[in-house]
Design an enzyme around this catalytic site. Structure first.
Site, PDB file in Angstrom:
ATOM      1  N   GLU A  48       0.867  -1.008  -0.113  1.00 21.25           N
ATOM      2  CA  GLU A  48      -0.345  -0.325   0.362  1.00 21.25           C
ATOM      3  C   GLU A  48       0.675   1.212  -0.058  1.00 21.25           C
ATOM      4  OE1 GLU A  48      -2.924   0.541  -0.526  1.00 21.25           O
ATOM      5  OE2 GLU A  48      -3.774  -1.610  -0.600  1.00 21.25           O
ATOM      6  N   ASN A  52       1.246   3.833  -3.078  1.00 15.82           N
ATOM      7  CA  ASN A  52       0.570   5.465  -2.555  1.00 15.82           C
ATOM      8  C   ASN A  52       1.622   6.351  -3.379  1.00 15.82           C
ATOM      9  OD1 ASN A  52      -1.489   4.752  -1.356  1.00 15.82           O
ATOM     10  ND2 ASN A  52      -1.663   5.702   0.350  1.00 15.82           N
ATOM     11  N   ARG A 107      -9.602   4.955  -7.656  1.00 19.54           N
ATOM     12  CA  ARG A 107      -8.839   3.774  -6.555  1.00 19.54           C
ATOM     13  C   ARG A 107      -9.971   4.548  -5.086  1.00 19.54           C
ATOM     14  NH1 ARG A 107      -4.444   1.695  -7.608  1.00 19.54           N
ATOM     15  NH2 ARG A 107      -3.632   2.440  -9.793  1.00 19.54           N
TER      16      ARG A 107
END
Length: 145
Positions: A48, A52, A107
């Site tokens: 993650e 990002n 997203r």
């Protein structure tokens, strides 16, 4: 902070390197003998954070993502993911579930929530125009004792 062992890894901000980051952290952490569940949690959190950086930090630009993984006393894991991308203007807002700066890319806005749920501590530092640093800490259980 006493460091028992450490690895530093720099990778280009390409989405394919998300799996590379997971593999690197997995290989390094085998020496700490985590459970399968602990390793899956850490891999997900790293995934993650790297995603990002690629999607939000650099957007469609190229840059590097730095990953530092440390083994600390008492089976604590320290992971730092750093980019020098666009940064986050309002970290508190960005950490709200479902908030996203890329709605056109479908997203979900759950990256920070996922990182928080799979680690014991999450710290996000960011400066607009200079980048973002995510620091995650997780203490492994004593399953071998």
């Amino acid at each position: 902070m006493k460091i028992l062992n450490e690895i530093k890894f720099t990778m280009p901000s390409l989405s394919v390197n998300e799996s590379t980051a997971r593999a690197v952290v997995s290989s390094f952490l085998t020496q700490a003998d985590p459970t399968v569940e602990e390793l899956a949690d850490i891999r997900t959190a790293v995934s993650e954070a790297v995603t990002n950086s690629v999607v939000h930090g650099y957007r469609r630009l190229k840059g590097n993502i730095e990953m530092t993984v440390r083994l600390l006393p008492e089976r604590e894991i320290y992971i730092k993911i750093k980019d020098r991308g666009c940064g986050i203007a309002d970290v508190k807002q960005a950490m709200e579930p479902l908030f996203t700066t890329a709605p056109e890319e479908e997203r979900s806005g759950l990256g920070f929530s996922v990182m928080e749920s799979f680690t014991d501590k999450l710290l996000v530092k960011s400066t607009p125009g200079k980048g973002t640093t995510v620091i995650m800490r997780k203490r492994l259980g004593n399953h071998g004792d």
